[in-house]
Structures are given as structure tokens and as C-alpha cells.
Enzyme design. Structure first.
Site, PDB file in Angstrom:
ATOM      1  N   LYS A  13       0.825  -1.215   0.000  1.00 20.95           N
ATOM      2  CA  LYS A  13       0.000   0.000   0.000  1.00 20.95           C
ATOM      3  C   LYS A  13       0.854   1.257   0.000  1.00 20.95           C
ATOM      4  O   LYS A  13       0.561   2.223  -0.719  1.00 20.95           O
ATOM      5  CB  LYS A  13      -0.940   0.013   1.217  1.00 20.95           C
ATOM      6  N   ARG A  88     -10.128   1.619   9.868  1.00 16.73           N
ATOM      7  CA  ARG A  88      -9.714   0.246  10.150  1.00 16.73           C
ATOM      8  C   ARG A  88     -10.915  -0.649  10.460  1.00 16.73           C
ATOM      9  O   ARG A  88     -10.797  -1.881  10.426  1.00 16.73           O
ATOM     10  CB  ARG A  88      -8.753   0.207  11.348  1.00 16.73           C
ATOM     11  N   ARG A 127      13.759 -12.527   4.055  1.00 14.04           N
ATOM     12  CA  ARG A 127      14.413 -11.254   4.311  1.00 14.04           C
ATOM     13  C   ARG A 127      15.137 -11.266   5.654  1.00 14.04           C
ATOM     14  O   ARG A 127      16.271 -10.785   5.775  1.00 14.04           O
ATOM     15  CB  ARG A 127      13.383 -10.120   4.282  1.00 14.04           C
ATOM     16  N   ARG A 139      14.593  -5.603  12.885  1.00 12.48           N
ATOM     17  CA  ARG A 139      13.626  -4.907  13.718  1.00 12.48           C
ATOM     18  C   ARG A 139      12.773  -5.905  14.491  1.00 12.48           C
ATOM     19  O   ARG A 139      12.509  -7.018  14.025  1.00 12.48           O
ATOM     20  CB  ARG A 139      12.718  -4.014  12.868  1.00 12.48           C
ATOM     21  N   ARG A 150      -0.265  -9.588  13.000  1.00  9.04           N
ATOM     22  CA  ARG A 150      -0.817  -8.430  12.294  1.00  9.04           C
ATOM     23  C   ARG A 150      -1.817  -8.856  11.218  1.00  9.04           C
ATOM     24  O   ARG A 150      -2.833  -8.203  11.002  1.00  9.04           O
ATOM     25  CB  ARG A 150       0.313  -7.623  11.666  1.00  9.04           C
TER      26      ARG A 150
END
Length: 264
Positions: A13, A88, A127, A139, A150
């Protein structure tokens, strides 16, 4: 142009939003950025949000909507915007519809980037493995387990938005797993269709109003012709049944007023 990009984390997005901003000269409105800007500026709604966040609580919908209202009223958002991170939930979408309606605005389109969650998870695993091999710091939120959480949150809270906007005929689906250029082309095609559809609706509304306006003008014209003219001073018109008055008596030399009597 006013639109919403829907899609789970990792759907691309942000990449597509940046391309749309550059192409159309509109602004990308991120809920998080707007909250931080309002708090930093010390606006009344920003101060309210800061108080809530300082207590460690989630900012309620009405505060977020108020911040969005302030932001879209700014000059750089007049040409259009892309909402990022809002709405949301369906209640937030309903609040957004009300907010835009109060300003005589509406969304032009809602684009959903559809992705394969299994491929997204494999991508992030790859990754993370590559970063670890290079000795780079990963991270805390950049790992498969966090992404799974998520994605689950998206399915529960945000995915129902697709059904909400589909019921309004605004939802357009795009294969988010395609190359970036192909996704951008598909989005551009949907936006062109939405623009064309909006123009046709506007033309039909104007066509429906035109006969009504002509009819109203005809009615007013006929009413004006049928309406008797008002009697002015010195008019010869007299009310029905009132006989003509006679002049009787009076002294012309002295200038005394003549007496008018009604004929019997």
C-alpha cells in the site's frame, strides 16, 4: 481524488500510495502522522489525544475523526488525498462517510490489494534470514510471528471493510502479488472507471433536473399571466357592485372640496 487503499501488512500500500501522490498531486494522510502533528501543534484535539495517549490508552474514533476533519480542511488536501491507516473498522468507515458528507465530499474509490498470506510470510522469513546472514540488525516487528499476528488482526478488524464498501459499489480489487508496475496500471484503470462513472452520474442528475426546471419556469410564467394586475393610484378599475359616484354641490370659486355621494 479521494481514495482508500485496503490490504494487509506487506501488500504494498505504501509503495502504491507514493506513486499516486506523485502522479496526481494529492496528499497521503497517515493516521499516525496526523496524530503526532496535532499533538506537536498543540491543537485542542491534539491536546486531547495527547492526554489519552499519555495514559496509555487507544485514541477513540471520535478523536481520530476530528483530527482527520482538521487535516482535510487544509489547503494541500483540497485537490484530494489517500487515507493511510484509516478507516480500520466499519464504524470508522461510517464516521468517515458522515464527515465527508458534511463537507459535500465523497470517496472516489476504495482499492483493495489482494495478497497471498503464505507468500508474504515466506518473503519475510527470507528477508530476515538474509539480514541475519549479513550481520544486520532485524527490527523487533520484522519477523514471521509478528506478521502472523498483524495479519490475524487485519482479518478480524479491517477485512470487513471490503464487504462494507462492496455493498456501496465502491470496492475495486487488484492483485497485490503482481509486479509493482502492473499493480499501478491496474489501480489507474480502476480510478479512470470510477471517474467516468462519476461523470455519467452527474450528467444523469443534471438531465433529470433540467425538465423539472423547465416545468417550474412554465408554471411560473402561466401563473404570472393569469394573475390580475394590481390596481394602482388613479386606476379606472372598480370593485364589482360599486356604482359610479356623482359630483354634487361644491363651490369651485372657494375651492371647497366636492362631495361625492354614491348613486342610490
Amino acid at each position: 481524488m479521494r481514495l482508500i487503499l485496503l490490504g494487509p501488512p506487506g501488500a504494498g500500500k505504501g509503495t502504491q500510495a507514493q506513486r499516486l501522490v506523485s502522479k496526481h498531486g494529492i496528499v497521503q494522510l497517515s493516521t499516525g502522522d496526523m496524530l503526532r502533528a496535532a499533538v506537536a501543534a498543540g491543537t485542542p484535539v491534539g491536546q486531547r489525544a495527547k492526554t489519552i495517549m499519555d495514559r496509555g490508552e487507544l485514541v477513540p474514533d471520535e478523536v481520530v475523526v476530528a483530527i482527520i476533519a482538521d487535516r482535510i480542511d487544509q489547503p494541500d488536501a483540497k485537490k484530494g488525498f489517500i487515507l493511510d491507516g484509516f478507516p480500520r473498522t466499519v464504524p470508522q468507515a461510517e464516521a468517515l462517510d458522515k464527515l465527508l458528507g458534511e463537507r459535500g465530499l465523497k470517496l472516489d474509490a476504495v482499492i483493495e490489494l489482494k495478497v497471498d498470506e503464505g507468500i508474504l510470510l515466506r518473503r519475510i522469513e527470507k528477508r530476515v534470514a538474509e539480514m541475519t546472514a549479513r550481520g544486520e540488525k532485524v527490527r523487533a516487528d520484522d519477523n514471521p510471528e509478528v506478521l502472523k499476528g498483524r495479519l490475524a488482526a487485519y482479518r478480524k478488524q479491517t477485512a470487513p471493510l471490503a464487504y462494507y464498501y462492496a455493498s456501496k459499489g465502491m470496492l475495486r480489487g487488484v492483485d497485490g502479488m503482481a509486479p509493482i508496475e502492473e499493480v499501478a496500471t491496474a489501480i489507474a484503470g480502476h480510478l479512470d472507471q470510477a471517474k467516468s462513472k462519476g461523470a455519467k452520474h452527474a450528467a444523469r442528475r443534471a438531465a433529470r433536473r433540467a425538465p423539472a426546471k423547465r416545468a417550474n419556469r412554465t408554471i411560473r410564467a402561466k401563473s404570472a399571466k393569469a394573475r390580475p394586475k394590481a390596481a394602482g393610484r388613479g386606476s379606472k378599475r372598480r370593485k364589482a357592485g360599486r356604482p359610479k359616484a356623482k359630483i354634487r354641490g361644491g363651490n369651485r370659486k372657494s375651492g371647497t372640496r366636492r362631495r361625492l355621494t354614491r348613486a342610490r
